[in-house]
Design a protein around this motif. Structure first.
Motif: not given
Ligand SMILES: [Zn+2]
Length: 445
Positions: A227-229, A302-308
């Motif tokens: 899983e990740f966010r 457009p900007g997003i954050r990928i993380m655990e």
């Protein structure tokens, strides 16, 4: 004649089912990402003792100066191996004490940038970032050890590894790999680079901020390596009052450009890495917390954050120590490298697709008020060989329905009533790779 027609139909069908060479290459990209190389780089970065933005810049073994020179040297090395395919440089801004309560002294905030120029649209930029800097318990403390192995050597190492893998390939659009500084003191590095991008008139297609991509044991006791966010804000902070007012009547409360980027990533992960569990989180970032995608979103990119998915707060922003049996500190031992590898691969396949794809359609307009049919029209996109209209129930987070409509710039969806769905349009390239979906920005009758 009948035989010829049959052959043509059969062939069209078979072509539609076989992925293009670029689509097949996405699986190879996933396989090319190395957990061992990410581990090596995380150990190297953590080994600089502290990478606090205000730490030593002279030493070659300790402090942020040594760290950024090493990162630049890595990008230079990658570039040398692809015939000089990367433009590597420092981008820096001076910050002074009066600019924020978390700035202990005046200093240069230095980012490391590596641009892999697109062959056709060199000014279209798909960006991936990690952070160079780390912090101890007290963010003003720039001398105590702060290995920042997960926060955020993991994101930085992932960015370098993505450059290694993707620099072996050619893309239409540019890919920009960046290490940002000043994250822990107020997102200064991201702000500086976002302003640089604006000044240089970069067409930023998407900014993928990676901040903590290596922890699988959550503070809540959950252990999960799938899983990740993906954090994204609902609407664009640059929207005008007129656009905000329009949302009350036409929708768009959850359809800003960053959210479309989040949906794009979600969709490509379930398509190409179905073993992963992407969790879209409908907010800019964690509750009351920040990250380096924000300054990009602030300027309309457009900007997003990928993380655990599962953070452990005893292992971030903490001095290394033992207290009541708990080992505090962001040390290498807590980083799960196979997991960081997977999240790096998530980035790499999205960078690749966005760098191969046509740009998203502009000026999408929608019509169909008090009619049986929904109608859409849009501007022609260079490099597109066709378009797909997407729609979804108003309560659905994902674009669940689509129809390929061919190489046209308007289309009527027969007997699909405009009131009960949200609609958007994506452009498709000759290799079958699609752009992000554009949500309508206007209405027609
Ligand atoms: Zn942090």
């Amino acid at each position: 004649m009948r035989f010829l027609l049959f052959t043509l139909l059969a062939c069209t069908a078979c072509l539609a089912q076989i992925p293009s060479s670029n689509q097949i290459d996405l699986y190879k990209i996933i396989d090319d990402v190395s957990a061992d190389r990410i581990e090596k780089d995380v150990r190297k970065l953590a080994g600089f003792g502290t990478r606090n933005t205000f730490s030593d810049t002279i030493s070659n073994t300790r402090g942020i100066g040594a760290a950024r020179r090493w990162i630049k040297a890595e990008f230079d090395k990658i570039s040398a191996e692809c015939g000089g395919c990367l433009e590597v440089f420092y981008q820096k801004d001076y910050v002074t004490k009066d600019m924020g309560s978390r700035i202990p002294k005046d200093a240069w905030v230095v980012n490391v940038v590596a641009i892999q120029r697109g062959t056709e649209n060199p000014n279209n930029m798909v960006m991936m970032s990690g952070d160079i800097d780390s912090r101890a318990s007290d963010t003003m403390d720039f001398t105590t050890d702060a290995p920042g192995a997960n926060d955020n050597a993991s994101g930085m190492a992932g960015t370098i590894e993505a450059a290694r893998v993707l620099s072996k390939r050619k893309f239409k659009n540019s890919i920009v790999y960046v290490g940002l500084s000043g994250e822990e003191q107020g997102l200064f590095g991201g702000k500086g680079l976002a302003e640089y991008a604006k000044k240089k008139e970069w067409n930023v297609i998407g900014f993928l901020n990676n901040d903590m991509i290596g922890n699988i044991k959550g503070v809540d006791g959950v252990i999960d390596n799938r899983e990740f966010r993906i954090f994204s804000e609902p609407t664009d902070p640059t929207d005008t009052d007129r656009q905000k007012a329009g949302r009350r009547f036409y929708g768009g409360e959850v359809d800003g450009i960053s959210r479309q980027l989040a949906r794009y990533i979600h969709n490509s992960v379930i398509t190409y890495m179905p073993e992963m569990k992407p969790m879209m989180v409908y907010r800019l970032d964690r509750f009351g917390r920040g990250g380096h995608h924000r300054p990009f979103a602030d300027l309309g990119f457009p900007g997003i954050r990928i993380m655990e998915a599962h953070e452990n707060y005893t292992q971030q922003h903490q001095d290394i120590r033992k207290e009541d049996g708990i080992a505090y500190g962001d040390v290498v031992e807590h980083v799960n490298f196979p997991y960081a590898r997977k999240l790096t691969a998530v980035n790499a396949i999205n960078l690749a697709q966005l760098a191969w794809a046509p740009t998203r359609p502009k000026s999408v307009k929608i019509g169909g008020i008090v009619e049986a049919d929904a109608k859409l029209k849009w501007d022609e996109v260079k490099d597109a060989v066709g378009y797909k209209i997407y729609w979804r129930d108003t309560t659905s987070p994902t674009w669940d329905h689509s129809r390929y409509v061919g190489n046209v710039t308007e289309y009527t969806l027969k007997e699909i009533v405009i009131d009960n769905s949200f609609f958007g349009v994506a452009a498709i390239g000759a290799d079958g790779i699609e752009s992000m979906v554009s949500f309508p920005s206007g209405v027609f009758r």
